[in-house]
Design a protein around this motif. Structure first.
Motif, mmCIF file in Angstrom:
data_model
loop_
_atom_site.group_PDB
_atom_site.id
_atom_site.type_symbol
_atom_site.label_atom_id
_atom_site.label_comp_id
_atom_site.label_asym_id
_atom_site.label_seq_id
_atom_site.Cartn_x
_atom_site.Cartn_y
_atom_site.Cartn_z
ATOM 1 N N LEU A 1 40.943 28.135 28.967
ATOM 2 C CA LEU A 1 41.875 29.216 29.265
ATOM 3 C C LEU A 1 41.259 30.077 30.350
ATOM 4 C CD1 LEU A 1 44.240 31.206 28.840
ATOM 5 C CD2 LEU A 1 42.921 32.180 26.943
ATOM 6 N N ALA A 2 41.987 30.274 31.445
ATOM 7 C CA ALA A 2 41.560 31.173 32.513
ATOM 8 C C ALA A 2 42.475 32.388 32.488
ATOM 9 C CB ALA A 2 41.628 30.483 33.869
ATOM 10 N N VAL A 3 41.886 33.566 32.372
ATOM 11 C CA VAL A 3 42.645 34.813 32.363
ATOM 12 C C VAL A 3 42.243 35.612 33.596
ATOM 13 C CG1 VAL A 3 43.099 36.974 31.150
ATOM 14 C CG2 VAL A 3 42.789 34.860 29.851
ATOM 15 N N ILE A 4 43.241 35.981 34.377
ATOM 16 C CA ILE A 4 43.030 36.853 35.529
ATOM 17 C C ILE A 4 43.708 38.173 35.214
ATOM 18 C CG2 ILE A 4 43.528 37.235 37.980
ATOM 19 C CD1 ILE A 4 43.587 34.130 38.249
ATOM 20 N N GLU A 5 42.961 39.251 35.362
ATOM 21 C CA GLU A 5 43.507 40.584 35.106
ATOM 22 C C GLU A 5 42.996 41.560 36.159
ATOM 23 O OE1 GLU A 5 45.673 42.202 33.363
ATOM 24 O OE2 GLU A 5 46.308 40.567 32.075
ATOM 25 N N PHE A 6 43.705 42.676 36.257
ATOM 26 C CA PHE A 6 43.282 43.771 37.126
ATOM 27 C C PHE A 6 42.046 44.431 36.528
ATOM 28 C CE2 PHE A 6 47.857 43.427 37.741
ATOM 29 C CZ PHE A 6 47.973 43.464 39.115
ATOM 30 N N HIS A 7 41.134 44.858 37.398
ATOM 31 C CA HIS A 7 40.025 45.667 36.904
ATOM 32 C C HIS A 7 40.596 46.894 36.192
ATOM 33 C CE1 HIS A 7 36.642 43.544 38.547
ATOM 34 N NE2 HIS A 7 37.224 43.480 39.733
ATOM 35 N N ALA A 8 39.877 47.409 35.226
ATOM 36 C CA ALA A 8 40.352 48.570 34.461
ATOM 37 C C ALA A 8 40.344 49.850 35.292
ATOM 38 C CB ALA A 8 39.506 48.750 33.201
ATOM 39 N N ARG A 9 39.661 49.837 36.401
ATOM 40 C CA ARG A 9 39.593 51.018 37.270
ATOM 41 C C ARG A 9 40.837 51.084 38.178
ATOM 42 N NH1 ARG A 9 35.944 47.253 39.434
ATOM 43 N NH2 ARG A 9 36.502 46.595 41.539
ATOM 44 N N ILE A 10 40.961 52.155 38.893
ATOM 45 C CA ILE A 10 42.060 52.322 39.849
ATOM 46 C C ILE A 10 41.863 51.346 41.012
ATOM 47 C CG2 ILE A 10 43.133 53.903 41.495
ATOM 48 C CD1 ILE A 10 42.375 56.197 39.602
ATOM 49 N N THR A 11 42.923 50.620 41.340
ATOM 50 C CA THR A 11 42.934 49.717 42.489
ATOM 51 C C THR A 11 44.187 50.036 43.309
ATOM 52 O OG1 THR A 11 44.078 48.020 41.196
ATOM 53 C CG2 THR A 11 41.684 47.886 41.261
ATOM 54 N N GLY B 1 37.656 39.203 44.165
ATOM 55 C CA GLY B 1 37.854 40.274 45.130
ATOM 56 C C GLY B 1 37.664 41.630 44.490
ATOM 57 N N ALA B 2 38.210 42.646 45.133
ATOM 58 C CA ALA B 2 38.006 44.016 44.683
ATOM 59 C C ALA B 2 38.946 44.440 43.563
ATOM 60 C CB ALA B 2 38.172 44.966 45.865
ATOM 61 N N ASN B 3 40.024 43.697 43.340
ATOM 62 C CA ASN B 3 41.063 44.156 42.420
ATOM 63 C C ASN B 3 41.148 43.408 41.093
ATOM 64 O OD1 ASN B 3 42.148 46.106 44.328
ATOM 65 N ND2 ASN B 3 42.870 44.331 45.464
ATOM 66 N N PHE B 4 40.605 42.208 41.025
ATOM 67 C CA PHE B 4 40.794 41.352 39.856
ATOM 68 C C PHE B 4 39.471 40.795 39.338
ATOM 69 C CE2 PHE B 4 44.434 40.804 42.690
ATOM 70 C CZ PHE B 4 45.483 41.166 41.867
ATOM 71 N N TYR B 5 39.501 40.370 38.092
ATOM 72 C CA TYR B 5 38.413 39.587 37.515
ATOM 73 C C TYR B 5 39.024 38.370 36.840
ATOM 74 C CZ TYR B 5 39.757 41.731 33.043
ATOM 75 O OH TYR B 5 40.443 42.159 31.938
ATOM 76 N N CYS B 6 38.204 37.380 36.604
ATOM 77 C CA CYS B 6 38.635 36.169 35.904
ATOM 78 C C CYS B 6 37.626 35.855 34.818
ATOM 79 C CB CYS B 6 38.730 34.996 36.883
ATOM 80 S SG CYS B 6 39.261 33.452 36.118
ATOM 81 N N VAL B 7 38.137 35.501 33.639
ATOM 82 C CA VAL B 7 37.282 35.005 32.564
ATOM 83 C C VAL B 7 37.809 33.634 32.171
ATOM 84 C CG1 VAL B 7 36.577 37.266 31.699
ATOM 85 C CG2 VAL B 7 38.603 36.191 30.756
ATOM 86 N N ILE B 8 36.888 32.742 31.896
ATOM 87 C CA ILE B 8 37.246 31.380 31.487
ATOM 88 C C ILE B 8 36.613 31.131 30.134
ATOM 89 C CG2 ILE B 8 37.073 28.938 32.028
ATOM 90 C CD1 ILE B 8 37.007 29.796 34.998
ATOM 91 N N LEU B 9 37.452 30.746 29.201
ATOM 92 C CA LEU B 9 36.995 30.461 27.842
ATOM 93 C C LEU B 9 37.463 29.076 27.445
ATOM 94 C CD1 LEU B 9 38.031 33.690 27.927
ATOM 95 C CD2 LEU B 9 36.714 33.611 25.821
ATOM 96 N N GLY B 10 36.745 28.477 26.526
ATOM 97 C CA GLY B 10 37.106 27.141 26.075
ATOM 98 C C GLY B 10 37.077 27.028 24.575
ATOM 99 N N LYS B 11 37.666 25.947 24.092
ATOM 100 C CA LYS B 11 37.651 25.677 22.657
ATOM 101 C C LYS B 11 36.322 25.072 22.245
ATOM 102 C CE LYS B 11 41.486 24.285 20.613
ATOM 103 N NZ LYS B 11 42.704 23.505 20.306
ATOM 104 N N SER B 12 35.609 24.490 23.194
ATOM 105 C CA SER B 12 34.314 23.878 22.878
ATOM 106 C C SER B 12 33.308 24.194 23.948
ATOM 107 C CB SER B 12 34.474 22.378 22.722
ATOM 108 O OG SER B 12 34.972 21.788 23.903
#
Length: 135
Positions: free
Chosen positions: A81-91, A124-135
């Motif tokens: 699973l790859a989740v891309i979200e906005f940084h929690a700070r102001i962008t 970049g400056a506005n987003f982060y990505c986390v990648i998680l797996g089942k194994s």
């Protein structure tokens, strides 16, 4: 991380106004299947997805637990699973900071549902990505 080319993709949309250009999706991947989804169940068989991408939407889902369980259901045993979200700070764009999810909160919520962190990085400056797996 190796990304295998797939012969088929599913694009799921909960709100009709979100998928702004379905013709462009089909142009990029003629084998893509577009689904209008209602409710919490995605029309994908159990353990059938190598990768699920949730891009800038997790912060909008009020009840995250059912959604995360559904993603877990459709991932293959070695799926990611790859989740891309906005940084929690102001962008410069994105939802108000009060509606955003920190990278740590996203990881904690997903690990609570049996997914394991495999990678995390800045997009970049506005987003982060986390990648998680089942194994």
């Amino acid at each position: 991380m190796e990304i295998k080319q797939s012969r088929h993709s599913h694009v799921h949309q909960h709100t009709p106004d979100r998928l702004e250009n379905p013709d462009r999706v089909r142009e990029l991947n003629p084998a893509a299947t577009l689904h209008q989804v209602e409710g919490d169940v995605l029309p994908v068989p159990d353990r059938s997805a190598d990768l699920a991408l949730v891009a800038t939407v997790l912060h909008e889902i009020p009840e995250k637990a059912p959604f995360i369980r559904e993603i877990h259901r459709l991932l293959k045993p070695d799926g990611r699973l790859a989740v891309i979200e906005f940084h929690a700070r102001i962008t410069p764009f994105g939802p108000p900071p009060s509606e955003r999810l920190s990278q740590e909160d996203v990881i904690t919520q997903l690990e609570t549902h049996g997914l394991m962190l495999q990678d995390k990085f800045e997009l970049g400056a506005n987003f982060y990505c986390v990648i998680l797996g089942k194994s």
